[in-house]
Design a protein around this motif. Structure first.
Motif: not given
Length: 258
Positions: A97-101, A103-106, A119-122, A131-132
Motif C-alpha cells: 500500500r505504501y508503494f501504491k500511495e 506513486g511508485a512505478l511498480y 497491480e498498483i496502476g503503474g 491484483p492489488f
C-alpha cells in the motif's frame, strides 16, 4: 595457500551490459581464482528467475554460491533453496500500500523463488501480475523491489520506509529502485554466511559492487567499488576498480607471496 572469498554483485559489476555481459578476461580470472582453491559467490538484488535466466544467457556458472534478492534467498546452481529469509507476517499489505500511495512505478513481491508484480496502476512487468488486494493478502515475503521515477524519490521513500518499518525490512537503494530484504539481511550478511560455510576468515573476504545496495559488504570487508559506482560507494571502498580480473590478480599475487 589458504582460500580467499570474492563476493561480487552481478549487474554493472561482473556483468557489464555495455560490454555485452561478462567479459572473457573476467571469466578466465574467476576460473583461475577457483582453480587455485578460492571461492567466488554472486550476491545480487535480482529475483530468482531473472538471476537464473541471465546466468543461462551469459553461460556463466563459475560459482560456489548464489545469493538472490540482496541476500534474502540463497540457492545452489540447480535452483535448490539453501535458505529463504522472510519478513514477519502481517506486513506485506502495509508495504504494498505504501508503494501504491506514493506513486511508485511498480512493486514486486518475492516469495521464495516466486515473484509477483502487484497491480498498483503503474508499469506492468513481464512476470506474473496479481491484483492489488491479492498482493496485500500475502502473509510474508522474502523481499520486495519497488521503482520510482527518479533516484531522489527512491532516496526519500527508502528513508521513510526504514523509519516506518525498520524492524521488519531493510530498504536498500539501487538507483531509482528500492530493494527490500527483511530486517537484518543485506549483502554483507550473505558474504559472511558464505565465508563461514567455506571456513574462510573475515580478513580473507573481498567484495565488489557498483551501487548503494552493495555498500554494506563493501564497508564490512576488503571492499572494491566499480569505477562506474556512486561517490558514496567509492569513498567506502579500499580501492576503485574497472574489472573483476583486477581484484583476482591482486589477491592471487598476495597469495603467492604468503
Amino acid at each position: 595457500m589458504s582460500g580467499y572469498l570474492l563476493a561480487s554483485d552481478f549487474d554493472g559489476t561482473l556483468c557489464r551490459w555495455f560490454n555485452g555481459g561478462v567479459i572473457e578476461e573476467d571469466r578466465a580470472a574467476v576460473r583461475r581464482f577457483r582453480e587455485a582453491g578460492n571461492r567466488f559467490v554472486l550476491i545480487t538484488g535480482r529475483d530468482f528467475e531473472s538471476t537464473m535466466s541471465v546466468l543461462r544467457e551469459q553461460n556463466f556458472w563459475e560459482l560456489d554460491g548464489c545469493f538472490c534478492q540482496s541476500g534474502a534467498l540463497c540457492v545452489d546452481l540447480s535452483g535448490n533453496v539453501i535458505y529463504d529469509r522472510r519478513t514477519k507476517e502481517g506486513y506485506v499489505g502495509k508495504i504494498v500500500r505504501y508503494f501504491k500511495e506514493t506513486g511508485a512505478l511498480y512493486i514486486v513481491v518475492n516469495v521464495g523463488k516466486e515473484s509477483y508484480n502487484v497491480e498498483i496502476g503503474g508499469v506492468k512487468l513481464a512476470m506474473k501480475t496479481i491484483p492489488f488486494e491479492q498482493g496485500c493478502a500475502l502473509p510474508s515475503a522474502t523481499s520486495f523491489n519497488g521503482k520510482y521515477k527518479t533516484e531522489t524519490e527512491a532516496v526519500h521513500h527508502a528513508e521513510k520506509l526504514a523509519k516506518l518499518y525498520g524492524d521488519v525490512i531493510n530498504p536498500l537503494l539501487n538507483g531509482n529502485n528500492v530493494d527490500i530484504p527483511p530486517a537484518g539481511v543485506d549483502k554483507a550478511v550473505s558474504a559472511a554466511y558464505a565465508a563461514q560455510k567455506f571456513d574462510i576468515p573475515a580478513q580473507k573476504i573481498y567484495t565488489v559492487g557498483d551501487n548503494l545496495n552493495d555498500l554494506s559488504m563493501v564497508r564490512a570487508f576488503h571492499g572494491r567499488a566499480m569505477r562506474s559506482g556512486p561517490p558514496k560507494l567509492q569513498s567506502a571502498a579500499e580501492k576503485v576498480v574497472s574489472t573483476i580480473y583486477e581484484i583476482v590478480d591482486e589477491i592471487m599475487v598476495g597469495n603467492f607471496a604468503d
